[in-house]
Design a protein around this motif. Structure first.
Motif, PDB file in Angstrom:
ATOM      1  N   ASN A  98       0.812  -1.222   0.000  1.00 38.71           N
ATOM      2  CA  ASN A  98       0.000   0.000   0.000  1.00 38.71           C
ATOM      3  C   ASN A  98       0.846   1.274   0.000  1.00 38.71           C
ATOM      4  O   ASN A  98       0.635   2.195   0.785  1.00 38.71           O
ATOM      5  N   VAL A  99       1.834   1.282  -0.866  1.00 36.36           N
ATOM      6  CA  VAL A  99       2.694   2.449  -1.027  1.00 36.36           C
ATOM      7  C   VAL A  99       2.605   2.930  -2.463  1.00 36.36           C
ATOM      8  O   VAL A  99       2.709   2.132  -3.395  1.00 36.36           O
ATOM      9  N   LYS A 100       2.409   4.228  -2.628  1.00 34.20           N
ATOM     10  CA  LYS A 100       2.298   4.796  -3.968  1.00 34.20           C
ATOM     11  C   LYS A 100       3.460   5.735  -4.240  1.00 34.20           C
ATOM     12  O   LYS A 100       3.973   6.396  -3.327  1.00 34.20           O
ATOM     13  N   ILE A 108       6.223   6.756   5.437  1.00 36.28           N
ATOM     14  CA  ILE A 108       5.839   5.359   5.273  1.00 36.28           C
ATOM     15  C   ILE A 108       6.089   4.603   6.578  1.00 36.28           C
ATOM     16  O   ILE A 108       7.197   4.631   7.113  1.00 36.28           O
ATOM     17  N   ASP A 109       5.069   3.932   7.079  1.00 41.10           N
ATOM     18  CA  ASP A 109       5.201   3.125   8.297  1.00 41.10           C
ATOM     19  C   ASP A 109       5.751   1.750   7.904  1.00 41.10           C
ATOM     20  O   ASP A 109       5.011   0.889   7.422  1.00 41.10           O
ATOM     21  N   ARG A 130      13.878   1.570   4.099  1.00 35.40           N
ATOM     22  CA  ARG A 130      13.827   2.877   3.459  1.00 35.40           C
ATOM     23  C   ARG A 130      15.214   3.195   2.943  1.00 35.40           C
ATOM     24  O   ARG A 130      16.173   3.238   3.718  1.00 35.40           O
ATOM     25  N   ARG A 131      15.361   3.414   1.657  1.00 31.90           N
ATOM     26  CA  ARG A 131      16.651   3.778   1.084  1.00 31.90           C
ATOM     27  C   ARG A 131      16.553   5.199   0.546  1.00 31.90           C
ATOM     28  O   ARG A 131      16.020   5.437  -0.542  1.00 31.90           O
ATOM     29  N   LEU A 132      17.052   6.133   1.353  1.00 26.54           N
ATOM     30  CA  LEU A 132      16.936   7.542   0.993  1.00 26.54           C
ATOM     31  C   LEU A 132      17.778   7.861  -0.237  1.00 26.54           C
ATOM     32  O   LEU A 132      18.832   7.267  -0.440  1.00 26.54           O
ATOM     33  N   PRO A 133      17.304   8.732  -1.119  1.00 25.40           N
ATOM     34  CA  PRO A 133      16.144   9.592  -0.819  1.00 25.40           C
ATOM     35  C   PRO A 133      14.805   9.097  -1.365  1.00 25.40           C
ATOM     36  O   PRO A 133      13.773   9.704  -1.064  1.00 25.40           O
ATOM     37  N   ASP A 134      14.734   7.992  -2.132  1.00 24.81           N
ATOM     38  CA  ASP A 134      13.497   7.781  -2.891  1.00 24.81           C
ATOM     39  C   ASP A 134      13.056   6.329  -3.089  1.00 24.81           C
ATOM     40  O   ASP A 134      12.169   6.071  -3.884  1.00 24.81           O
TER      41      ASP A 134
END
Length: 222
Positions: A98-100, A108-109, A130-134
């Protein structure tokens, strides 16, 4: 900046890594600095929100605003990396995630996403990072089909824990040994591990029937 609108969506590991290109290294560090300031402000608001219901409501509104600011700084979801998938449906994975694309990546949890993914029958373990930045990274391991289980004239694929892989079709796994009857799903691992020591029997095995949840009857090809 081009944005794609394609929708995307246990142990849980919340890792953060950064990728800095040769051309935008300085810009990225500046954005990280601004991000640090925003995180500091958010922590102050969070403490105040804990003490007052009214402040908590305002803190939630401010949190949304802060996440929007981080997105404007370039910290938004632009890609989803998926590793380890073989049998699980991509559609089901993206729906559970459920991530857009375009959402603030810091909003994002990760724990909630991993918990949702862990409910998919094929998935054994999953990490959401999470791999910053995107980039949101999903790394999973799937359950391994062990046998076809027949009960009440229906066939199921089970893993080595006896769990039914509900989305797996038994006809897609004709090489798996067939076990039959009540309790056969739970006892199949121990029984098949013993039978594997006798390859001449395994090669000719047609089915193994659990009788009275006490013993096995073996049927082999002639």
């Amino acid at each position: 900046m081009r944005k794609r609108k394609t929708p995307l969506r246990g142990s849980v590991t919340q890792n953060v890594s950064a990728r800095v290109g040769e051309q935008d290294g300085v810009g990225f560090l500046v954005r990280l600095g601004l991000l640090g300031v925003l995180v500091f402000v958010f922590l102050i608001v969070a403490v105040l929100g804990w003490r007052s219901g009214w402040v908590a409501k305002k803190a939630e509104e401010l949190q949304t605003g802060l996440f929007d600011l981080t997105r404007d700084l370039g910290f938004e979801v632009r890609d989803i990396s998926l590793k380890g998938r073989r049998e699980a449906s991509k559609v089901e994975i993206y729906s559970a995630l459920n991530v857009k694309r375009g959402l603030p990546i810091l909003g994002i949890d990760l724990k909630e996403a991993a918990t949702s993914l862990d409910k998919i029958p094929w998935i054994d373990h999953v990490r959401v990072e999470r791999r910053l930045p995107d980039t949101i990274s999903v790394i999973l391991s799937e359950r391994k089909p062990m046998a076809r289980w027949q009960k009440d004239n229906r066939f199921y694929v089970i893993d080595d824990e006896g769990k039914v892989l509900h989305t797996a079709k038994a006809e897609k796994f004709p090489s798996l040994p067939q076990v039959v009857g009540t309790g056969a799903d739970k006892e199949a691992k121990a029984f098949l591990s013993i039978l594997n020591e006798y390859p001449e029997i395994m090669e000719k095995l047609d089915s193994a029937v659990r009788v009275g949840e006490r013993r096995w009857d073996i049927y082999i090809h002639k």
